[in-house]
Structures are given as structure tokens and as C-alpha cells.
Design an enzyme around this catalytic site. Structure first.
Site, PDB file in Angstrom:
ATOM      1  N   ASP A  70       0.870  -1.308  -0.035  1.00  0.00           N
ATOM      2  CA  ASP A  70      -0.038  -0.143  -0.034  1.00  0.00           C
ATOM      3  C   ASP A  70       0.830   1.256   0.054  1.00  0.00           C
ATOM      4  O   ASP A  70       2.300   1.353  -0.566  1.00  0.00           O
ATOM      5  CB  ASP A  70      -1.056   0.076   1.186  1.00  0.00           C
ATOM      6  CG  ASP A  70      -2.212   0.280   0.920  1.00  0.00           C
ATOM      7  OD1 ASP A  70      -2.254   1.542   0.635  1.00  0.00           O
ATOM      8  OD2 ASP A  70      -3.324  -0.170   0.937  1.00  0.00           O
ATOM      9  N   SER A 119     -11.059  -1.221  -1.316  1.00  0.00           N
ATOM     10  CA  SER A 119      -9.638  -1.264  -0.324  1.00  0.00           C
ATOM     11  C   SER A 119      -9.906  -1.698   0.904  1.00  0.00           C
ATOM     12  O   SER A 119      -9.015  -2.330   1.745  1.00  0.00           O
ATOM     13  CB  SER A 119      -9.190   0.146  -0.482  1.00  0.00           C
ATOM     14  OG  SER A 119      -8.573   0.169  -1.960  1.00  0.00           O
TER      15      SER A 119
END
Length: 259
Positions: free
Chosen positions: A11, A214
Site C-alpha cells: 500500500d 480497499s
């Protein structure tokens, strides 16, 4: 407790000093760092945009500590692998570098809350290497409302059997209107709308203003971490099947995902 399970968060990094995350951050025994930054080649994966910190709170915010929220896994080791910049952009090279770092530093699960419509053989090969290392690869389906059986998103749609692709649901157990979906390429859905979780402005900051696949993916990664801790002798295929068999079939998701 999944305190012996390392989950790599691919990420924008993680705010490792956050009061609800610090206890569950993985520590590299060689350098004391919490992961890897593919842009600098260093062990400093500080979060530049906040996205990774949102994901980390869902997956593994510390439980039973009187602070903020709890992640799905109250105790876990989160490895921060920064492959997205401050604007959420990454490349095949940053993703592959982080995947390789996770694979060679003991991760059992990789959470990839990111997607692209561009196929990459190099990235596919990196995911295959994680499969060969018995690592489960959890990927968000995407936030453009697309049918990914028609318009594939990657890495979620690579035909590799260690990938678990996740769509997002609302609090009413319906498919979020912007969630990608696919009867073949999306395995399951998890909550992804207005999720209260950790964020980066301070070490005690939380927010619920974000939604997306997400945030759905780390629900699945956290569940898988707990399953791996409970069934340590099972391989990645058995653990994934255990997860998928434990889902609740929802009428609103019929034809939208595998389970």
C-alpha cells in the site's frame, strides 16, 4: 490471536506509531524496521497518503486495549510494504519489489488494496512466486463498478489459485454501487462502506469518511490470518476453501461473485 502470522500490507505505507497499530506492527529482526519502501529502497515505509493506515486498522488494529477500534485480527504482525506514492500511484516495479520483499521475509498473507486494468506478465509471475511459497494473496476488486469478468482488473483477476478477490458491501448487505464485481473473478464480498478505522493525521486519529473495496479486502486478510493461526498445518488452498465455505450467501450478490 494471529500473533505468529505476518501479513504484508502492499500500500502507501502504515503510520506505525499510531496508538492502535503500533503493538501489531511486524519488526524486521535484522534492522528493526517495520517493512520496506520500494521508492527509496529503505526500511522506512511511512504512510504518505493515509490509505495504507486505513487498511491496517481494518486488518489489525489492536484489540481489547481501550483505544479506537479493533481489527479483525486483534493480534497479528503487519508488515508495511510501500508500493504506492502520496497520490496512490505505483508501478509494476514497485509492486513486484514489495511482493518479493514480503515473500522473502516471512509473510503468509499479502493484502493488495490496489488495482489496474493493465495486464503485466512480470507482476503475474511475482504472484505465482508467492503461490509457490504458500502465500495467500488478497486483492481488492476495484471501485469503478465494472464487471471484471468482462473488463479484468489486476492483480485480482490473474488466474492464479492463491488469489482471493474481494468486492465491497454496504451496511445493508447489498453490493456497494461503485464496487467491481464478477461471477467468475470475484470470490466474495466484505464490508467496505463508511468503515471506522485508523488514519494518519495523529497517532490517535480515526475516520469513517472513506469507502471502497480497499477496505473490504483487509476484512478478508484478517479472517485468513486467524484461520492460518488456528489451522497451522493446512496449506493455502485448504485455508482459502475454508474461508469461502464459511461465507453467507446473499441474494443481492447472486451472479456478482463466486460465493
Amino acid at each position: 490471536s494471529a500473533s505468529n502470522i505476518v501479513v504484508a500490507v502492499l500500500d502507501s505505507g502504515i503510520r506505525a506509531t499510531h496508538e492502535d497499530l503500533a503493538a501489531n506492527m511486524w519488526v524486521n529482526p535484522n534492522d528493526g524496521g517495520h517493512g520496506f519502501n520500494a521508492f527509496t529502497g529503505t526500511n522506512d515505509p511511512a504512510d504518505g497518503s493515509g490509505h495504507g493506515t486505513l487498511v491496517a486498522g481494518v486488518l489489525g488494529a489492536a484489540g481489547n486495549n481501550g483505544k479506537g477500534v479493533t481489527g479483525v485480527a486483534w493480534q497479528v504482525q503487519m508488515m508495511a510494504c510501500r508500493c504506492l506514492d502520496d497520490f496512490g500511484n505505483g508501478s509494476d516495479s514497485t509492486l513486484i519489489a514489495c511482493i518479493d520483499y514480503a515473500r522473502t521475509h516471512g509473510a503468509k498473507i499479502i493484502n493488495a488494496s490496489l488495482d489496474s486494468t493493465s495486464f503485466s506478465l512480470a507482476l503475474s509471475n511475482a504472484v505465482v512466486a508467492t503461490r509457490d511459497a504458500e502465500i495467500i494473496f488478497v486483492a481488492s476488486a476495484g471501485n469503478d463498478g465494472a464487471n471484471v469478468d468482462i473488463t479484468p482488473h489486476y492483480p485480482a483477476c490473474y488466474d492464479i489459485d492463491n488469489i482471493v478477490s474481494v468486492a465491497a458491501t454496504t451496511r445493508n448487505d447489498t453490493l456497494w454501487n461503485l464496487s467491481a464485481y464478477g461471477a467468475t473473478n470475484v470470490d466474495l464480498a466484505a464490508p467496505g462502506v463508511q468503515i471506522y478505522t485508523t488514519w494518519i493525521p495523529t497517532d490517535s486519529y480515526y475516520t469513517d469518511i472513506f469507502s471502497g473495496t480497499s477496505l473490504a479486502a483487509p476484512y478478508v486478510s484478517g479472517a485468513l490470518a486467524l484461520m492460518l493461526a488456528k489451522y497451522p498445518t493446512e496449506n493455502y488452498h485448504q485455508i482459502i476453501q475454508r474461508l469461502l465455505k464459511a461465507t453467507d450467501p446473499l441474494p443481492a450478490l447472486a451472479g456478482k461473485c463466486v460465493t
